[in-house]
Scaffold this active site. Structure first.
Site, mmCIF file in Angstrom:
data_model
loop_
_atom_site.group_PDB
_atom_site.id
_atom_site.type_symbol
_atom_site.label_atom_id
_atom_site.label_comp_id
_atom_site.label_asym_id
_atom_site.label_seq_id
_atom_site.Cartn_x
_atom_site.Cartn_y
_atom_site.Cartn_z
ATOM 1 N N ILE A 19 0.848 -1.192 0.000
ATOM 2 C CA ILE A 19 0.000 0.000 0.000
ATOM 3 C C ILE A 19 0.894 1.257 0.000
ATOM 4 O O ILE A 19 0.584 2.247 -0.673
ATOM 5 C CB ILE A 19 -0.939 0.016 1.239
ATOM 6 C CG1 ILE A 19 -1.892 -1.177 1.199
ATOM 7 C CG2 ILE A 19 -1.704 1.328 1.348
ATOM 8 C CD1 ILE A 19 -2.908 -1.161 0.070
ATOM 9 N N GLU A 141 8.940 -2.761 -5.807
ATOM 10 C CA GLU A 141 8.788 -3.235 -4.435
ATOM 11 C C GLU A 141 9.424 -4.610 -4.301
ATOM 12 O O GLU A 141 9.094 -5.529 -5.042
ATOM 13 C CB GLU A 141 7.295 -3.311 -4.087
ATOM 14 C CG GLU A 141 7.056 -3.806 -2.686
ATOM 15 C CD GLU A 141 5.585 -4.103 -2.400
ATOM 16 O OE1 GLU A 141 4.707 -3.716 -3.204
ATOM 17 O OE2 GLU A 141 5.325 -4.724 -1.361
ATOM 18 N N THR A 188 13.135 2.496 18.195
ATOM 19 C CA THR A 188 13.720 2.683 16.858
ATOM 20 C C THR A 188 14.785 1.633 16.514
ATOM 21 O O THR A 188 15.231 1.555 15.377
ATOM 22 C CB THR A 188 14.393 4.069 16.731
ATOM 23 O OG1 THR A 188 15.438 4.146 17.695
ATOM 24 C CG2 THR A 188 13.403 5.191 16.949
ATOM 25 N N PRO A 190 14.937 -1.694 16.027
ATOM 26 C CA PRO A 190 14.775 -2.614 14.892
ATOM 27 C C PRO A 190 14.961 -1.901 13.547
ATOM 28 O O PRO A 190 15.515 -2.476 12.602
ATOM 29 C CB PRO A 190 13.331 -3.126 15.052
ATOM 30 C CG PRO A 190 13.002 -2.931 16.493
ATOM 31 C CD PRO A 190 13.760 -1.707 16.921
ATOM 32 N N CYS A 386 -17.075 -16.686 -10.455
ATOM 33 C CA CYS A 386 -16.331 -17.850 -10.948
ATOM 34 C C CYS A 386 -16.844 -19.142 -10.309
ATOM 35 O O CYS A 386 -17.897 -19.621 -10.693
ATOM 36 C CB CYS A 386 -14.834 -17.643 -10.747
ATOM 37 S SG CYS A 386 -13.867 -18.673 -11.855
ATOM 38 N N MET A 389 -20.388 -18.818 -9.437
ATOM 39 C CA MET A 389 -21.311 -18.973 -10.565
ATOM 40 C C MET A 389 -21.514 -20.449 -10.874
ATOM 41 O O MET A 389 -22.642 -20.926 -11.049
ATOM 42 C CB MET A 389 -20.749 -18.233 -11.792
ATOM 43 C CG MET A 389 -21.516 -18.418 -13.071
ATOM 44 S SD MET A 389 -20.865 -19.802 -14.054
ATOM 45 C CE MET A 389 -21.541 -19.421 -15.647
ATOM 46 N N GLN A 390 -20.418 -21.202 -10.907
ATOM 47 C CA GLN A 390 -20.524 -22.631 -11.238
ATOM 48 C C GLN A 390 -21.412 -23.354 -10.233
ATOM 49 O O GLN A 390 -22.244 -24.181 -10.597
ATOM 50 C CB GLN A 390 -19.117 -23.258 -11.279
ATOM 51 C CG GLN A 390 -18.229 -22.659 -12.363
ATOM 52 C CD GLN A 390 -16.808 -23.218 -12.350
ATOM 53 O OE1 GLN A 390 -16.433 -23.977 -11.465
ATOM 54 N NE2 GLN A 390 -16.007 -22.843 -13.333
ATOM 55 N N ARG A 470 -10.659 -23.497 -15.185
ATOM 56 C CA ARG A 470 -10.487 -24.622 -16.104
ATOM 57 C C ARG A 470 -11.814 -25.246 -16.499
ATOM 58 O O ARG A 470 -11.892 -25.985 -17.452
ATOM 59 C CB ARG A 470 -9.687 -25.738 -15.421
ATOM 60 C CG ARG A 470 -8.239 -25.428 -15.236
ATOM 61 C CD ARG A 470 -7.472 -26.664 -14.810
ATOM 62 N NE ARG A 470 -6.270 -26.277 -14.102
ATOM 63 C CZ ARG A 470 -5.164 -25.864 -14.706
ATOM 64 N NH1 ARG A 470 -5.104 -25.817 -16.018
ATOM 65 N NH2 ARG A 470 -4.111 -25.507 -13.998
ATOM 66 N N HIS A 515 -13.932 -12.681 -13.116
ATOM 67 C CA HIS A 515 -13.647 -12.024 -11.831
ATOM 68 C C HIS A 515 -13.774 -10.505 -11.984
ATOM 69 O O HIS A 515 -12.772 -9.827 -12.207
ATOM 70 C CB HIS A 515 -12.237 -12.368 -11.363
ATOM 71 C CG HIS A 515 -12.073 -13.796 -10.967
ATOM 72 N ND1 HIS A 515 -12.339 -14.251 -9.698
ATOM 73 C CD2 HIS A 515 -11.694 -14.884 -11.682
ATOM 74 C CE1 HIS A 515 -12.123 -15.554 -9.637
ATOM 75 N NE2 HIS A 515 -11.734 -15.963 -10.832
ATOM 76 N N GLU A 517 -14.073 -8.353 -9.836
ATOM 77 C CA GLU A 517 -13.382 -7.629 -8.750
ATOM 78 C C GLU A 517 -12.025 -7.071 -9.184
ATOM 79 O O GLU A 517 -11.555 -6.087 -8.628
ATOM 80 C CB GLU A 517 -13.227 -8.537 -7.519
ATOM 81 C CG GLU A 517 -12.311 -9.760 -7.659
ATOM 82 C CD GLU A 517 -13.034 -11.017 -8.148
ATOM 83 O OE1 GLU A 517 -14.090 -10.878 -8.804
ATOM 84 O OE2 GLU A 517 -12.546 -12.136 -7.899
HETATM 85 N N1 GLN Z 1 -12.327 -24.218 -9.778
HETATM 86 C C1 GLN Z 1 -13.081 -23.607 -10.785
HETATM 87 C C2 GLN Z 1 -12.440 -23.748 -12.160
HETATM 88 O O1 GLN Z 1 -11.287 -24.048 -12.272
HETATM 89 C C3 GLN Z 1 -13.319 -22.135 -10.477
HETATM 90 C C4 GLN Z 1 -12.098 -21.315 -10.514
HETATM 91 C C5 GLN Z 1 -12.226 -19.978 -9.812
HETATM 92 O O2 GLN Z 1 -13.155 -19.778 -9.036
HETATM 93 N N2 GLN Z 1 -11.297 -19.048 -10.045
HETATM 94 O O3 GLN Z 1 -13.086 -23.572 -13.167
#
Ligand code: GLN
Length: 542
Positions: A19, A141, A188, A190, A386, A389-390, A470, A515, A517
């Site tokens: 950060i 970094e 100080t 360390p 990911c 969702m599955q 995968r 993803h 995020e």
């Molecule tokens: N394990 C699942 C896959 O390989 C989902 C991967 C994940 O959530 N990044 O498709």
């Protein structure tokens, strides 16, 4: 002219070096410079993809499919930039390149040696990243702390770069000043030792950032100045702050940006940081309290619970929240708890929304599926990322379509209804034990169905998001699932792969194969996270 700023850590890790690096970048960018950032990890792993997230934290995926340390995520979020694989260096990556070059006879018959060939390759990579990002300043970094054996060759690279062009290289030591309860005084020593360790590597820090619980006072600054051989004005106080987004503001207060410019003999410049300051204030002061559950499994280490494995998800929630005047209270739920104790699942009802993030392997999977069932039935807003969702596809297949024991072949290779299945091109890779860097990685286009909720949120038909998986939605079951009400809201235009699913007649039930995020920024929240929180807020106000 390209300039380089090395950031190394003293005393211990986990004090916010990433950060701090991102924040230094932010204040320099605010002054009108182009800034890049590189993370060097001392691991022999070629990338972060093969590291356990509990040990190493989240694997951050870049647009070009690099599986990187989570600090690359911090750099992208603070700098509002997109970096690539080139911004991440590991010991493994450097050695691999040197050995490959040796095998190709590129060293012209010379003996290839750890010194200087490993530092030289490191330097080559740092310069390449600077060039590629066309950066005025490149922050580098160095992971871990000074004094670790495994970092020696990287410090050597830094020393060599300084020797080559002293006016273009700067060293910042981010150190820690403990205030032990029994002593009641900020110590100080360390930091003095850390600075000396740097000296042993032939490096004199130009600036010392003193991380501590509280502000560093004058006597402490004087001590560090005297014993670490550095002008007092370059000893910077970096106390704990309420939110990570306050760090650049604190650096601005300490005039760190201009002190860096001065070291490079560049005229001081004004920066405003105004939008950021507004955001940093609001992110701490949302009015509307919402309780969000993240159901995962990468939290536990011994007696401690860590959240680093999901850092981008957490930050994406915060980014979306501040714009909506929401104060998100995030709870961690161990998916396995729902498998062990039946009645525990009902606690989900106390949450305003549930997120199931990415993950691998079958531990906790059945617990997550139970939670999804409850979210679907009780209309709790749900966002699946990911793996999330599955699992929502599996839940829907089992409990709505009636495909008993539907599953992913990741968890049960011989299941009767493999509604999630391995991608064709992944099969061979797995058979050949080729795991490192071989998933479907990085950015892919997704075409959104105009009638979907997702289209409303993105407000465009073509989007591009980052992936790491995968397994995929098995299109053999598509029509059956659709007939029962599952909405295919987005798919890849080339492969047809299903990227977004939704459920109708629900305040918010969206699962995405990617993803989102990774693309959320503090000043530019992600539409899916904003939509998720907005729908919760609306349900609550009803
Ligand atoms: N394990 C699942 C896959 O390989 C989902 C991967 C994940 O959530 N990044 O498709």
């Amino acid at each position: 002219m390209k300039r380089f700023i090395f950031v190394a850590g003293g005393v211990m890790s986990g004090i916010g070096k990433g950060i701090a690096t991102a924040s230094i970048g932010k204040i320099l960018k605010d002054k009108g410079y182009r800034v890049s950032a590189v993370k060097i990890d001392p691991y022999v792993n070629v990338d972060a993809g093969t590291m356990n997230p509990v040990e190493h934290g989240e694997v951050f995926v870049t647009k070009d499919g690099g599986e990187c340390d989570q600090d690359i995520g911090n750099y992208e979020r603070f700098l509002s930039e997109e970096f690539t694989k080139k911004n991440y260096i590991t010991t493994g990556r450097v050695y691999k390149a040197v050995i490959k070059r040796e095998r190709n006879l590129e060293y012209d018959g010379k003996c290839v040696e750890v010194v200087p060939d490993i530092p030289n390759e490191t330097i080559r990579r740092i310069k390449k990243a600077a060039e590629e990002n066309n950066a005025d300043f490149t922050l580098i970094e160095i992971g871990g702390t000074i004094g670790e054996y495994q970092n020696l060759l990287f410090l050597e690279a830094a020393r060599m770069m300084k020797l080559e062009d002293p006016n273009r290289v700067l060293f910042i030591l981010v150190s820690y000043l403990p205030t032990p309860k029994t002593i009641g005084e900020m110590k100080t020593k360390p930091t003095q030792n850390a600075s000396r360790r740097l000296n042993e590597a032939g490096i004199q820090p130009d600036i010392i950032l003193g991380r501590a619980e509280t502000e560093m006072d004058e006597p402490r600054k004087e001590k560090i100045s005297n014993f670490c051989n550095i002008d007092k004005k370059y000893v910077i106080s970096a106390p704990d702050v309420e939110s990570i987004y306050d760090v650049p503001i604190n650096f601005k207060k300490e005039n760190l940006g201009n002190k860096i410019l001065e070291k490079f003999k560049i005229e001081p410049k004004n920066g405003q940081l105004s939008e950021w300051i507004k955001m940093a204030e609001k992110i701490k002061n949302g009015n509307k309290k919402l309780k969000i559950a993240i159901i995962g499994k990468y939290f536990e280490t011994g007696n401690f619970t860590l959240t680093d494995s999901y850092i981008s998800v957490i930050e994406a929630i915060r980014h979306a929240a501040w714009k909506l005047d929401i104060d998100p209270e995030i709870d961690w739920i161990f998916a396995e708890d729902y498998e062990k104790k039946e009645e525990k699942i009902n606690e989900i009802k106390k949450y305003d929304g549930v997120i199931i993030p990415g993950g691998f392997g079958n531990r906790g999977v059945e617990g997550k599926i139970k939670a999804i069932k409850l979210c679907r039935e009780k209309k709790v807003p749900f966002l699946g990322l990911c793996l999330g969702m599955q699992l929502s596809v599996i839940e829907f297949s089992r409990n709505v379509v009636g495909l008993k024991n539907a599953n992913s072949t990741e968890f049960n290779n011989d299941c009767q209804y493999p509604v999630i299945d391995i991608m064709e091109e992944q099969k061979k890779l797995i058979e050949n034990d080729s795991f490192g860097g071989t998933m479907r990685l990085g950015e892919y286009e997704c075409k959104i169905n105009k009638k979907s909720k997702s289209y409303n949120l993105y407000q465009k038909e073509s989007i591009s998001e980052r992936h790491r998986h995968r397994y995929e939605f098995n299109q053999k079951y598509e029509s059956q699932l659709k007939e029962n009400g599952l909405v295919i809201a987005g798919r890849n235009p080339k492969s047809g792969l299903v990227e977004i699913i939704e459920i109708e007649n629900h305040p918010f039930f969206v699962g995405v194969q990617f993803h989102p995020e990774f693309k959320s920024r503090p000043l530019d929240p992600h539409p899916l996270f904003s939509g998720f929180l907005k729908s919760i807020k609306a349900t609550k106000e009803h």
